[in-house]
Write an enzyme that holds these catalytic residues in place. Structure first.
Site, PDB file in Angstrom:
ATOM      1  N   ASP A 352       1.203  -1.378  -0.010  1.00  0.00           N
ATOM      2  CA  ASP A 352       0.249  -0.293  -0.201  1.00  0.00           C
ATOM      3  C   ASP A 352       1.196   1.375  -0.477  1.00  0.00           C
ATOM      4  OD1 ASP A 352      -2.673   0.805   0.503  1.00  0.00           O
ATOM      5  OD2 ASP A 352      -1.723   1.958   2.569  1.00  0.00           O
ATOM      6  N   GLU A 389       2.088   0.091  -5.109  1.00  0.00           N
ATOM      7  CA  GLU A 389       0.819   0.245  -6.074  1.00  0.00           C
ATOM      8  C   GLU A 389       1.741   2.233  -5.651  1.00  0.00           C
ATOM      9  OE1 GLU A 389      -3.414   2.229  -3.793  1.00  0.00           O
ATOM     10  OE2 GLU A 389      -1.987   2.640  -2.255  1.00  0.00           O
TER      11      GLU A 389
END
Length: 634
Positions: A352, A389
């Site tokens: 993330d 990401e």
């Protein structure tokens, strides 16, 4: 001749009624030794360390053992305590030291701190059960047992180019009564749905966060509906080494480790890899107003990125930023992922806001980030998928330029945006879409990266579902209790003629054909496709594009749609099978000197128009013309 006792296995001191001896500094955390448990914790600026022991069954304090100063080696306190009940004991640490926030120190000798290396956490054993807020120590570290029988299982090591990823939330996937499983909303519930995943044809599941988090963090009551709003998605880690107990049917018995391992083993038997969505960019401790759970009280200045005045840099958008390129923090991340890869047989990790992991302690992007390089070349992680990401909340956007070291893949946000705009008929998207269909050679060919580097997706947990993408022009997030201010406004969606629910048969038919067109683009593009749970049969969140706090049917998969939208499901099945049968869609390298405009006429050959006419013509193109009579999503 009498047998000699091993002196190094015997206690040498007694404190607080327990026999003890100096411990081993490595490994950090708790580990078993003959007759006892070894506890080891790092603090560079702390001046003393006390081990606090509790009884899980009685809920009472057992002892506080101040670790003798001569047990400290360098910056590590370690101690062996004998005669403990390994299954019953819970533990934490108290660290004394200076309280000087202006220079980064936040020590408090009264706080009981969670072990950052704890393999099991108690305190949130059952999802949604209100904790006892009067307890001083909310997240209690426990001992894990490495006695699971893997029966010869090992990570699958499916080739990146052959992956078809299915993103899901553990609780949402089976919580609905319509799921038909016994253990709803749990790891065991997912295991019951493995035959479904096999029938769909996916070969990897990407689980949204399963590291221990607190669903009650920042929980609140909706001002209008009185609905309880939670930290539902879990992108706020409490303990990096521990699986979330509240996701386990057996969590109240402390068996979450075995239940999660059993899920991994069963998925592997079905030929399905397990990828974890991991959050190393920040923690649940928040900024200077947040709680002191672990890192703040152990060594705040080491673990977090701080301004010169002692405040927290906030490149995560959630209050703090882990100082991941500090060697101590870097080792913690490596130790964590090695543990999940070796002890849980995890096949890969999606990071993330991964761009944060490439920032220096003052926030500047590094040319050669040590953590990203270490992960890429780590011998234990050598066969694990590493997926970034490739952006963060501080404005760093690195899709196509993320420091890959020959190993990292990326969530391709440019694929998502281009596919959505092309689908709805925006002007000027044909050339861009041609690049995305080919595996984004404009992003990856220049540095020799594989098309599989591109994780292609049109929808994910963050944003509209596919059904909502073709049913809403605007977000509808009032259920979140933030007056519809949260969530993105750049959805590139088109409602096909009516906002939300409608009984217009033409609009309903167009919507389902648009879903089919979107899925067709996704499954026939080079790169690695990722499908959001339920998109294959029209799951809707009723226009909510940020259901991060919603534990209700809005977030849960409605399995009744599998029957009412059976044709869409079967179409998705067929597309996946088509992809698996055509190696040209799963190439491992972009051909040198290959023209990057070979599909410049567009997917369906129609020029884009502002009014969406291209999308309408595409929806009636040969690929979906025979499906025109299907019932809509509604």
């Amino acid at each position: 001749m009498t047998d000699l006792e091993r002196i190094d296995n015997l206690p040498t001191d007694t404190l607080a009624g327990y026999r003890i001896r100096t411990g081993r500094p490595l490994p950090f955390g708790v580990s078993s030794v003959p007759g006892g448990l070894n506890f080891s914790v790092y603090t560079s600026a702390g001046t003393s360390c006390t081990l606090v022991l509790f009884s899980r069954s009685k809920g009472s304090l057992l002892a506080e053992i101040k670790i003798p100063d001569h047990y400290r080696i360098g910056d590590v306190y370690s101690i062996v305590v004998y005669d403990l009940d390994h299954e019953d004991v819970e533990y934490g640490f108290k660290i004394d030291g200076p309280y000087m926030p202006e220079v980064g120190h936040r020590f408090n000798p009264d706080n009981i701190l969670m072990d950052p290396y704890a393999r099991v956490i108690s305190g949130r054993d059952e999802w949604g059960v209100e904790p006892d807020w009067n307890k001083q120590y909310q997240y209690r570290s426990r001992v894990a047992f490495d006695d699971f029988d893997w029966e010869g299982d090992s990570p699958l090591e499916i080739n990146d180019a052959d992956l078809i990823i299915y993103e899901l939330h553990v609780r949402s996937f089976t919580k609905s009564e319509s799921s038909g499983v016994k253990f709803k909303g749990t790891y065991a519930g997912i295991a019951e749905k493995i035959p479904y995943l096999q029938s769909l044809g996916v070969n990897a599941v990407e689980l949204m966060p399963v590291f221990e988090f607190d669903e009650f963090e920042n929980s609140k009551t909706h001002p209008d509906t009185s609905e309880k709003l939670y930290n539902y998605w879990g992108y706020s880690t409490v303990a990096f080494f521990a699986p979330k107990a509240g996701f386990a049917a057996s969590g109240r018995f402390g068996m979450q480790v075995d239940e999660f391992k059993q899920l991994v083993k069963q998925l592997h038997k079905a030929g399905i890899e397990v990828i974890l969505d991991v959050v190393f960019n920040h923690t649940a401790e928040g900024n200077e107003r947040g709680p002191s759970i672990s890192f703040k009280g152990l060594d705040n200045k080491i673990y977090y990125m701080l301004t010169p005045e002692g405040y927290y840099f906030n490149f995560s958008g959630t209050g703090n930023t882990l100082n991941c390129n500090n060697p101590v923090v870097r080792n913690l991340v490596l130790d964590c992922l090695r543990y999940w890869a070796s002890e849980y047989h995890i096949d890969g990790f999606r990071f993330d806001l991964a761009s944060i992991l490439g920032r220096d302690p003052w926030g500047a992007p590094l040319n050669n980030p040590p953590l990203l390089e270490s992960l890429a070349f780590d011998p234990i992680l050598s066969s694990c998928k590493l997926i970034a990401e490739a952006w963060d909340a501080g404005g760093l956007y690195q899709v196509g330029t993320f420091p890959a070291f020959g190993r990292w893949s990326e969530w391709n946000g440019k694929y998502r945006d281009t596919a959505r705009r092309y689908l709805k008929g925006d002007q000027g998207q044909v050339g861009e879409m041609a690049q995305r269909v080919q595996g984004s050679p404009d992003l990856y060919q220049w540095n020799g990266r594989s098309p599989a580097t591109s994780i292609n997706f049109i929808t994910c947990h963050d944003g509209f579902t596919l059904a909502d993408l073709v049913s809403f022009n605007e977000k509808h997030n009032k259920a979140n209790g933030e007056n519809n201010r949260d969530g993105g406004d750049d959805n590139y969606s088109w409602n096909c003629g009516a906002e939300g629910s409608t009984d217009n048969s033409n609009i309903l038919a167009l919507r389902i054909r648009q879903c089919m067109n979107a899925l067709s683009m996704l499954m026939t593009s080079r790169g690695t496709p990722m499908l959001l749970m339920g998109d294959e049969f029209g799951r809707s969140q009723h226009g909510n594009n940020n259901a991060y706090c919603i534990d209700s049917p809005v977030s849960w998969v409605d399995w009744a749609l599998l029957e009412s939208n059976r044709a869409l499901f079967e179409y998705t099945q067929a597309l996946i099978h088509f992809r698996q049968q055509h190696p040209c869609l799963r190439i491992k390298s972009l051909l040198k000197n290959q023209p990057t405009s070979q599909f410049s006429t567009g997917i369906s050959g129609f020029p884009a128009q502002k009014d969406g006419s291209a999308a309408i013509r595409a929806a009636n193109s040969p690929i979906s013309a025979s499906l025109a009579s299907l019932q809509g999503i509604g």
